[in-house]
Design a protein around this motif. Structure first.
Motif, mmCIF file in Angstrom:
data_model
loop_
_atom_site.group_PDB
_atom_site.id
_atom_site.type_symbol
_atom_site.label_atom_id
_atom_site.label_comp_id
_atom_site.label_asym_id
_atom_site.label_seq_id
_atom_site.Cartn_x
_atom_site.Cartn_y
_atom_site.Cartn_z
ATOM 1 N N GLY A 51 0.958 -1.220 0.031
ATOM 2 C CA GLY A 51 0.043 0.168 0.071
ATOM 3 C C GLY A 51 0.813 1.434 0.036
ATOM 4 O O GLY A 51 0.324 2.385 -0.164
ATOM 5 N N LEU A 52 2.074 1.007 0.152
ATOM 6 C CA LEU A 52 3.118 2.390 0.393
ATOM 7 C C LEU A 52 3.498 2.748 -1.148
ATOM 8 O O LEU A 52 3.614 1.765 -2.126
ATOM 9 C CB LEU A 52 4.270 2.007 1.256
ATOM 10 C CG LEU A 52 3.736 1.779 2.576
ATOM 11 C CD1 LEU A 52 5.325 1.343 3.426
ATOM 12 C CD2 LEU A 52 3.330 3.153 3.295
ATOM 13 N N LYS A 53 3.776 3.818 -1.411
ATOM 14 C CA LYS A 53 4.241 4.469 -2.627
ATOM 15 C C LYS A 53 5.771 3.867 -2.883
ATOM 16 O O LYS A 53 6.409 3.921 -1.784
ATOM 17 C CB LYS A 53 4.265 5.905 -2.875
ATOM 18 C CG LYS A 53 2.831 6.705 -2.912
ATOM 19 C CD LYS A 53 2.910 7.826 -2.974
ATOM 20 C CE LYS A 53 3.456 8.816 -1.622
ATOM 21 N NZ LYS A 53 3.601 10.215 -1.997
ATOM 22 N N HIS A 54 6.038 3.760 -4.167
ATOM 23 C CA HIS A 54 7.505 3.331 -4.491
ATOM 24 C C HIS A 54 8.370 4.479 -4.469
ATOM 25 O O HIS A 54 7.642 5.553 -4.745
ATOM 26 C CB HIS A 54 7.449 2.784 -5.842
ATOM 27 C CG HIS A 54 6.964 1.190 -5.983
ATOM 28 N ND1 HIS A 54 8.011 0.178 -5.528
ATOM 29 C CD2 HIS A 54 6.058 0.702 -6.626
ATOM 30 C CE1 HIS A 54 7.524 -1.097 -5.674
ATOM 31 N NE2 HIS A 54 6.418 -0.923 -6.398
ATOM 32 N N GLN A 55 9.449 4.558 -4.116
ATOM 33 C CA GLN A 55 10.406 5.566 -4.148
ATOM 34 C C GLN A 55 10.737 5.547 -5.575
ATOM 35 O O GLN A 55 10.916 4.909 -6.397
ATOM 36 C CB GLN A 55 11.494 5.115 -3.315
ATOM 37 C CG GLN A 55 11.597 5.078 -1.994
ATOM 38 C CD GLN A 55 12.742 4.922 -1.024
ATOM 39 O OE1 GLN A 55 13.642 5.328 -1.610
ATOM 40 N NE2 GLN A 55 12.911 4.264 0.062
#
Length: 275
Positions: free
Chosen positions: A266-270
């Motif tokens: 659920g976290l954005k990619h760097q």
């Protein structure tokens, strides 16, 4: 509360809305290691927690309202709550930014030094008969108490506050006054500082170095030792960028999440780095 595992149960307190993913990861890490985990909360409804974590209202242990602390800052409530938790239960206190590396054994005492030589209470267990624990509870229950571990100038400022607000004033002047400073002073005064663990057990990294935990280029983990039980993430010092983006592949955080089955999707990619 009844507990079924041979490991000591662990508990923390959450004041506010929902937990961020780092806090959930930390709680999940203790459940994965075999601990029963309880998150006490102060809001009207419990926050969502990872599988293996139970929730319970703060008033199951301590009601801050009668003592006049209902509107106290979250970290001050946390400092006070953990003392009542230790007095009333056999649980070990953990801050919600403590990440378990190994199961924590049952022991009368769990607390430790930071690399700087300061005592931190992010992991805390004192026996119910501990002189330091009971002295802190006695002192903090006195509305006219003026903390002797602060300097004369601070004590004079605290004395100007009306009874019942002096502990809050001490906290406002020196945030660690109700937590680490109180703990270190009282443990030393009561002869219990000898039970402190070395820094590598709970605080193998200084807070200013937490960036390495999110980097895919720092995967040797040379800072870990065979004695390390947990890593303090120092949430207040973690960059906002790290809180909003998926940790780099092969980083300590990413590897830990993979090991315990914690979902980071659920976290954005760097935008850059070793994805």
């Amino acid at each position: 509360m009844s507990f079924s595992t041979p490991l000591p149960p662990v508990a923390s307190l959450w004041v506010g809305g929902e937990l961020n993913w780092l806090h959930k990861l930390c709680l999940a890490s203790y459940a994965y290691r075999g601990h029963e985990v309880v998150l006490f909360f102060m809001a009207d409804t419990a926050p969502s927690v990872p599988p293996g974590v139970r929730t319970a209202p703060i008033t199951d242990i301590w009601d801050p309202a009668p003592a006049g602390h209902a509107d106290a800052p979250a970290s001050m409530l946390s400092d006070l709550f953990r003392l009542h938790l230790l007095k009333k239960t056999d649980m070990v206190w953990i801050d919600t930014d403590m990440l378990a590396v190994r199961p924590m054994p049952t022991a009368d005492y769990h607390f430790g030094f930071e690399p700087t030589g300061s005592i931190n209470g992010a992991v805390l267990r004192l026996p119910k008969a501990s002189k330091a624990l009971n002295k802190l509870l006695e002192w903090f229950d006195d509305p006219e108490w003026i903390t002797p571990w602060l300097g004369e100038k601070d004590q004079a400022e605290i004395a100007k506050a009306p009874p019942g607000k002096r502990l809050l004033r001490a906290f406002e002047l020196r945030r660690p006054a109700v937590g680490p400073r109180a703990l270190a002073y009282t443990l030393r005064k009561c002869g219990e500082l000898k039970h402190a663990q070395k820094p590598d057990v709970f605080y193998p990294l200084r807070g200013v170095m937490t960036d390495v935990l999110f980097s895919g280029h720092c995967h040797q983990d040379n800072w870990l030792t065979e004695n390390t039980l947990a890593v303090h993430l120092y949430d207040s010092m973690v960059r906002l960028y790290h809180k909003r983006h998926r940790p780099q592949k092969h980083s300590f955080i990413a590897r830990t999440a993979h090991q315990i089955g914690f979902d980071l999707s659920g976290l954005k990619h760097q935008k850059q780095g070793n994805l």
